[in-house]
Design a protein around this motif. Structure first.
Motif, PDB file in Angstrom:
ATOM      1  N   GLU A 194       0.739  -4.438  12.330  1.00  0.00           N
ATOM      2  CA  GLU A 194       0.133  -4.067  11.050  1.00  0.00           C
ATOM      3  C   GLU A 194       0.903  -4.684   9.873  1.00  0.00           C
ATOM      4  OE1 GLU A 194      -1.185  -0.101  10.727  1.00  0.00           O
ATOM      5  OE2 GLU A 194      -0.987  -0.064   8.553  1.00  0.00           O
ATOM      6  N   ALA A 195       2.231  -4.547   9.923  1.00  0.00           N
ATOM      7  CA  ALA A 195       3.030  -5.114   8.833  1.00  0.00           C
ATOM      8  C   ALA A 195       2.881  -6.630   8.810  1.00  0.00           C
ATOM      9  CB  ALA A 195       4.494  -4.720   8.986  1.00  0.00           C
ATOM     10  N   ALA A 196       2.747  -7.238   9.985  1.00  0.00           N
ATOM     11  CA  ALA A 196       2.558  -8.688  10.045  1.00  0.00           C
ATOM     12  C   ALA A 196       1.246  -9.068   9.364  1.00  0.00           C
ATOM     13  CB  ALA A 196       2.566  -9.153  11.500  1.00  0.00           C
ATOM     14  N   ARG A 197       0.203  -8.290   9.643  1.00  0.00           N
ATOM     15  CA  ARG A 197      -1.102  -8.584   9.046  1.00  0.00           C
ATOM     16  C   ARG A 197      -1.039  -8.417   7.525  1.00  0.00           C
ATOM     17  NH1 ARG A 197      -5.862  -5.280   9.129  1.00  0.00           N
ATOM     18  NH2 ARG A 197      -4.623  -3.780  10.267  1.00  0.00           N
ATOM     19  N   TYR A 198      -0.347  -7.370   7.074  1.00  0.00           N
ATOM     20  CA  TYR A 198      -0.204  -7.129   5.640  1.00  0.00           C
ATOM     21  C   TYR A 198       0.630  -8.219   4.980  1.00  0.00           C
ATOM     22  CZ  TYR A 198      -2.311  -2.462   5.320  1.00  0.00           C
ATOM     23  OH  TYR A 198      -3.186  -1.406   5.295  1.00  0.00           O
ATOM     24  N   SER A 199       1.398  -8.959   5.773  1.00  0.00           N
ATOM     25  CA  SER A 199       2.171 -10.058   5.211  1.00  0.00           C
ATOM     26  C   SER A 199       1.396 -11.372   5.302  1.00  0.00           C
ATOM     27  CB  SER A 199       3.498 -10.209   5.954  1.00  0.00           C
ATOM     28  OG  SER A 199       4.299  -9.085   5.719  1.00  0.00           O
ATOM     29  N   GLY A 200       0.129 -11.290   5.662  1.00  0.00           N
ATOM     30  CA  GLY A 200      -0.700 -12.485   5.658  1.00  0.00           C
ATOM     31  C   GLY A 200      -0.618 -13.327   6.917  1.00  0.00           C
TER      32      GLY A 200
ATOM     33  N   PHE B 304      -7.626  -6.276  -0.950  1.00  0.00           N
ATOM     34  CA  PHE B 304      -6.624  -7.064  -0.214  1.00  0.00           C
ATOM     35  C   PHE B 304      -7.192  -7.646   1.088  1.00  0.00           C
ATOM     36  CE2 PHE B 304      -2.445  -7.248   2.209  1.00  0.00           C
ATOM     37  CZ  PHE B 304      -1.906  -8.253   1.444  1.00  0.00           C
ATOM     38  N   PRO B 326      -6.117 -10.317   4.652  1.00  0.00           N
ATOM     39  CA  PRO B 326      -4.951 -10.322   3.762  1.00  0.00           C
ATOM     40  C   PRO B 326      -4.444 -11.742   3.528  1.00  0.00           C
ATOM     41  CG  PRO B 326      -4.701  -8.611   5.408  1.00  0.00           C
ATOM     42  CD  PRO B 326      -5.941  -9.381   5.775  1.00  0.00           C
ATOM     43  N   ARG B 327      -4.580 -12.582   4.553  1.00  0.00           N
ATOM     44  CA  ARG B 327      -4.130 -13.960   4.431  1.00  0.00           C
ATOM     45  C   ARG B 327      -4.848 -14.657   3.271  1.00  0.00           C
ATOM     46  NH1 ARG B 327      -1.343 -17.094   7.556  1.00  0.00           N
ATOM     47  NH2 ARG B 327      -1.759 -19.327   7.714  1.00  0.00           N
ATOM     48  N   ILE B 330      -3.606 -13.248  -0.063  1.00  0.00           N
ATOM     49  CA  ILE B 330      -2.281 -13.749  -0.427  1.00  0.00           C
ATOM     50  C   ILE B 330      -2.387 -15.178  -0.954  1.00  0.00           C
ATOM     51  CG2 ILE B 330      -0.043 -14.416   0.555  1.00  0.00           C
ATOM     52  CD1 ILE B 330      -0.403 -11.903   2.417  1.00  0.00           C
ATOM     53  N   ARG B 343       5.293   1.429   7.938  1.00  0.00           N
ATOM     54  CA  ARG B 343       4.290   1.006   8.905  1.00  0.00           C
ATOM     55  C   ARG B 343       3.683  -0.338   8.550  1.00  0.00           C
ATOM     56  NH1 ARG B 343      -0.631   4.861  10.385  1.00  0.00           N
ATOM     57  NH2 ARG B 343      -1.924   3.075   9.925  1.00  0.00           N
ATOM     58  N   SER B 344       3.332  -0.501   7.277  1.00  0.00           N
ATOM     59  CA  SER B 344       2.592  -1.707   6.911  1.00  0.00           C
ATOM     60  C   SER B 344       3.370  -2.657   6.021  1.00  0.00           C
ATOM     61  CB  SER B 344       1.289  -1.341   6.199  1.00  0.00           C
ATOM     62  OG  SER B 344       0.936  -0.025   6.395  1.00  0.00           O
ATOM     63  N   GLY B 345       4.434  -2.167   5.405  1.00  0.00           N
ATOM     64  CA  GLY B 345       5.110  -3.017   4.425  1.00  0.00           C
ATOM     65  C   GLY B 345       6.212  -3.862   5.012  1.00  0.00           C
ATOM     66  N   PRO B 359       5.662 -13.738   4.410  1.00  0.00           N
ATOM     67  CA  PRO B 359       4.327 -14.113   3.944  1.00  0.00           C
ATOM     68  C   PRO B 359       4.226 -15.584   3.537  1.00  0.00           C
ATOM     69  CG  PRO B 359       5.257 -12.344   2.601  1.00  0.00           C
ATOM     70  CD  PRO B 359       6.329 -12.799   3.513  1.00  0.00           C
ATOM     71  N   LYS B 412       9.360  -9.648  -1.307  1.00  0.00           N
ATOM     72  CA  LYS B 412       8.449 -10.535  -0.578  1.00  0.00           C
ATOM     73  C   LYS B 412       7.475 -11.187  -1.541  1.00  0.00           C
ATOM     74  CE  LYS B 412       6.058  -8.084   2.473  1.00  0.00           C
ATOM     75  NZ  LYS B 412       5.440  -7.542   3.703  1.00  0.00           N
ATOM     76  N   TRP B 413       6.900 -10.339  -2.403  1.00  0.00           N
ATOM     77  CA  TRP B 413       5.832 -10.828  -3.276  1.00  0.00           C
ATOM     78  C   TRP B 413       6.393 -11.548  -4.498  1.00  0.00           C
ATOM     79  CZ3 TRP B 413       2.588 -11.068   0.123  1.00  0.00           C
ATOM     80  CH2 TRP B 413       2.202 -10.009   0.936  1.00  0.00           C
TER      81      TRP B 413
END
Lengths: 322, 507
Positions: A194-200, B304, B326-327, B330, B343-345, B359, B412-413
């Motif tokens: 999930e985190a990988a997907r959120y990182s694009g 997103f 998301p890709r 971004i 979980r997601s970050g 990213p 990251k961003w």
């Protein structure tokens, strides 16, 4: 090389030394050559399996693919007299296609890898047996492919080509896994999709790619096996090979949860498994105990590893407090 | 007030080299609501662990019902009636509410077979559900409960254990405004029934509302003991950080520019019948307030590219865009700081540098091979810029504090070129110091021309940080507020869907 790999290397050396002391035949060039050949054959698809395991997946159809591609390869050359380079290429494409199908079923249809590849295991085995009507596929008397035979079963200064091929593949895959962007993505997807997907990261493509790589390496191994055995009985050829691959990866420090492991580790794991097989033969242990020995060693190895990790953690906690 | 049943005197806890608590005294009388505040690392959790019997104090005395002892064990704590409602809830999703309340002590029948007497289980559970007047049944599966309902379930569980003191660790951090009100109401009920509550919260206005007194911890010391009359925002913050906190609001350097994000009649998967329209301008921080479940996170996920956009259009700098993953988001400079950073970050097992570079990894690579030197150099620059507290950028992110983890997500961003930054609850569970850093950073970004959409359920934050507020209610935008109209009352009105207020607010 990480600590785990060094531990495994030491284990291999210790086991090897003990076997050599009890039976000096272990170090004879013939025995070493044969063992290296088997390490090469099993190592090739174990590396493929490792790429799948690192994403948190599993590929159970490896053995069946080796059987199916084996009979197809032999049959295309013997019965249909297809030129061997064409047959070889076709097998590689087919292996990648199987991987692609598995990957797509897993990522697009949201099926579990275990289930998809278990079905693959059954289907490919069944097709292989049906295709040959359960008969053994092999090269007829006097049929020969000198170049292909030299490539797959030849030796360079006594080193089997299968082993060299495995080393070349391992070197390439080491760069891919440990140095490339794609390799970093594989680890990221395996650790936290999930985190990988959120990182694009295109997580689905990365997962599919891992199954395609596994399919390709399995196909290469299938050709080496076909040329090594020269006759393929579709009901037993490659049986349990997926489990050897998984065992090699686990011994090599891979976690079935994904995100952990190294190419050096899985190669060392494949070596240890073959040394153990060799040990059973050389020490006069009944060969029926083969699997039991392997199972015990893996169990002890994994147990020792987790215990050691827990010990290191305790020590680290103590140190950070102290 | 009745005599205290629990009394801690001069509790000190030292770890080699660190003093976690120093001569802390605390007494709890029946029916008391005690607020406990302090920055992360102030010693709150050590104190709680001592009360729970998990940690043994180095010195000091604990009196339970007049009996003195040096330390509590876990069974002692349970016997003394001390119960916890944890920040991270410990419930079984796959069981129903009643089963969770009585887990491990189910009524049995069938002798050695030890079968669960389901009838008795529900019969025993029901009175507690009625006592708190909750809106779910003992038979409801926990997986169907909202976070707020789960918290109430934890309280029911505590009551069923005859708790005299319920310790709540940040209970409102993931509650909606109405759920928070409800929880505060239930705390008042508990108080009336003689149950005491220790209430740990970063949301100070909740403490001013419900606490009889507030204890402020800083660096292991009790630095303040405020009684009801003196529980004020400014006072608590002054004690916590040892200085007066100026207003959160940092005014923008220049007035906002053109629209960066323009959403027109967008429909999300969660509320397909409720089209949403809003704009975020260059250099502006748009706060997105509302109750949890109002559809704010879903809107962020849709922008997103995680959820599908079912209808309507999204314009970036005036050009219509289609974001399916998301890709793609971004690539367009649309970044999301997600709600659940663990979980997601972040990839918690990966290093700070690996997380920051992920990213945009191709930018740190030559011929597809990652150049670790570049990865480390950039991460190091970000570490210094954002004041990420870690020995080096090779540190695993999982070992960092919440505030520093969030800074890694932001880093990251910030390493890329943001056009629109969406922050979903950017400071949840983060200590005051790191919060201030993050607010500063958001303002700097806005001043540099980035449009910022900040989802926040923290009233103080949404009012204190935003230039403009959009409020959502059940999948709709119920109104926009300009800075002049910012106040808790207005936001709450819109969040609760009082439509008639809208004209007044936007007029």
């Amino acid at each position: 090389m990480i600590k785990k790999d060094i531990g495994l290397l030491i284990l291999i050396l210790v086991v090897g030394t003990v076997v050599a002391l009890i039976n000096p035949l272990f170090l004879s060039p013939i025995n070493l050559g044969n063992t290296a050949n088997l390490v090469g054959l099993f190592g090739l698809f174990a590396i493929g399996q490792a790429f799948v395991i690192i994403t948190g997946g599993i590929e159970l159809s490896v053995g069946s693919i080796i059987a199916l591609l084996g009979v197809l390869f032999v049959d295309l050359m013997v019965t249909y007299e297809l030129a061997w380079p064409a047959a070889l290429l076709l097998m590689l494409v087919l292996g990648m296609l199987f991987g692609l199908i598995h990957g797509l079923l897993i990522t697009r249809m949201n099926l579990q890898p275990f289930i998809v590849t278990l079905c693959g295991l059954l289907i490919y085995r069944g097709v292989a047996r049906f295709y040959t009507a359960d008969a053994t596929a092999g090269f007829g008397f006097g049929v020969s492919f000198p170049t292909l035979e030299w490539l797959t079963t030849g030796r360079l200064y006594g080193v089997p080509h299968a082993f060299i091929a495995m080393l070349v593949v391992a070197a390439i895959m080491w760069v891919v896994l440990h140095r490339s962007v794609f390799g970093r993505y594989l680890y990221a997807v395996g650790k936290n999709e999930e985190a990988a997907r959120y990182s694009g990261i295109p997580t689905k493509q990365v997962i599919v790619a891992s199954y395609v790589i596994c399919g390709l390496l399995t196909a290469i191994a299938a050709i080496f096996f076909a040329m090594y055995t020269r006759s393929i009985s579709p009901s037993s050829h490659g049986n349990f090979y997926e489990l050897y691959a998984i065992a090699a990866a686990v011994l090599g420090g891979f976690s079935l949860r994904g995100g952990e492991g190294s190419v050096v580790g899985v190669v060392l794991g494949a070596i240890l498994l073959q040394v153990l097989q060799n040990l059973v033969n050389l020490l006069g242990i009944p060969s029926s105990l083969n699997f039991a020995v392997m199972g015990s060693v893996i169990l002890i190895g994994v147990l020792a590893d987790t215990q050691f990790a827990a010990y290191r953690k305790r020590r680290a906690v103590k140190r950070s407090v102290g | 007030m009745a005599d205290p049943f629990l009394q801690l005197t001069d509790i000190t806890k030292t770890y080699p080299g660190v003093t976690a608590l120093s001569k802390v005294s605390l007494s709890v009388a029946p029916g008391e609501v005690i607020g406990l505040v302090g920055e992360n690392g102030a010693g709150k959790s050590t104190l709680m662990k001592i009360l729970g019997g998990v940690v043994e104090p180095s010195s000091g005395q604990i009196l339970v019902d007049g009996a003195a002892r040096a330390a509590l064990t876990v069974p002692d704590a349970i016997l003394a009636g001390i119960a916890f409602v944890h920040q991270e809830l410990n419930l079984f999703d796959n069981l129903d509410a009643a089963a969770n309340v009585f887990i491990g002590r189910e009524p049995l029948y069938g002798g050695p077979l030890r079968l669960i007497d389901r009838k008795a289980l529900y019969a025993q559970a029901r009175p507690y559900f009625e006592l708190l007047d909750v809106d779910f049944k003992p038979e409801t599966m926990v997986s169907e409960l909202s976070i707020g309902q789960r918290q109430l379930l934890e309280i029911i569980k505590a009551l069923s254990l005859d708790a005299r003191l319920i310790i709540m660790d940040e209970p409102t951090s993931s509650l909606t405004l109405s759920e928070t009100d409800r929880l505060l109401g239930i705390i008042a009920d508990l108080k009336a029934k003689g149950v005491s509550v220790i209430f740990i919260s970063h949301r100070l206005n909740e403490l001013t509302e419900c606490a009889d007194r507030v204890i402020v911890l800083r660096d292991g010391h009790v630095v303040g003991h405020l009684d009801k009359a003196h529980v004020t925002h400014g006072e608590m913050i002054r004690l916590m950080i040892g200085r007066d906190l100026k207003s959160l609001y940092l005014p923008p350097a220049s007035p906002p520019g053109a629209n960066v994000l323009e959403i027109a009649e967008a429909r999300t998967e969660t509320y397909p019948d409720h089209p949403i329209s809003l704009q975020v301008r260059r250099g502006e921080i748009l706060g997105l307030a509302g109750l949890i479940g109002a559809g704010r996170t879903e809107l962020a996920r849709t922008i997103f590219g995680i959820d599908r956009l079912l209808g309507g259009t999204i314009l970036l700098d005036g050009a219509q865009v289609e974001i399916r993953t998301p890709r793609e988001a971004i690539a367009l400079g649309v970044f999301l700081v997600p709600e659940d950073r663990k979980r997601s970050g972040l990839l918690l097992e990966m290093s700070i540098a690996e997380n920051i570079s992920l990213p945009d990894l191709l930018a740190y690579a030559s011929n597809g091979l990652v150049q670790d030197g570049r990865v480390t150099a950039n991460a190091e620059a970000q570490r210094q810029r954002l004041h990420i507290r870690a020995p080096n950028v090779g540190t695993e992110t999982g070992s960092l504090s919440g505030g520093n983890q969030q800074k890694v997500v932001l880093a990251k961003w910030l390493s890329m070129k943001p056009r629109l930054l969406i922050c979903d609850e950017p400071t949840r569970g983060i200590d005051v110091g790191a919060k201030t850093d993050i607010y500063r950073m958001l303002r700097d970004l806005a001043d540099a021309g980035v449009a910022i959409l900040m989802i926040s359920s923290d009233m103080e934050e949404v009012i204190g940080v935003s230039d403009r507020i959009a409020v959502m209610h059940e999948g709709r935008i119920s109104g926009f507020l300009e800075r002049a109209n910012f106040n808790e009352h207005n936001v709450l009105q819109l969040a609760c869907g009082h439509r008639n207020f809208q004209e007044m607010a936007t007029a």
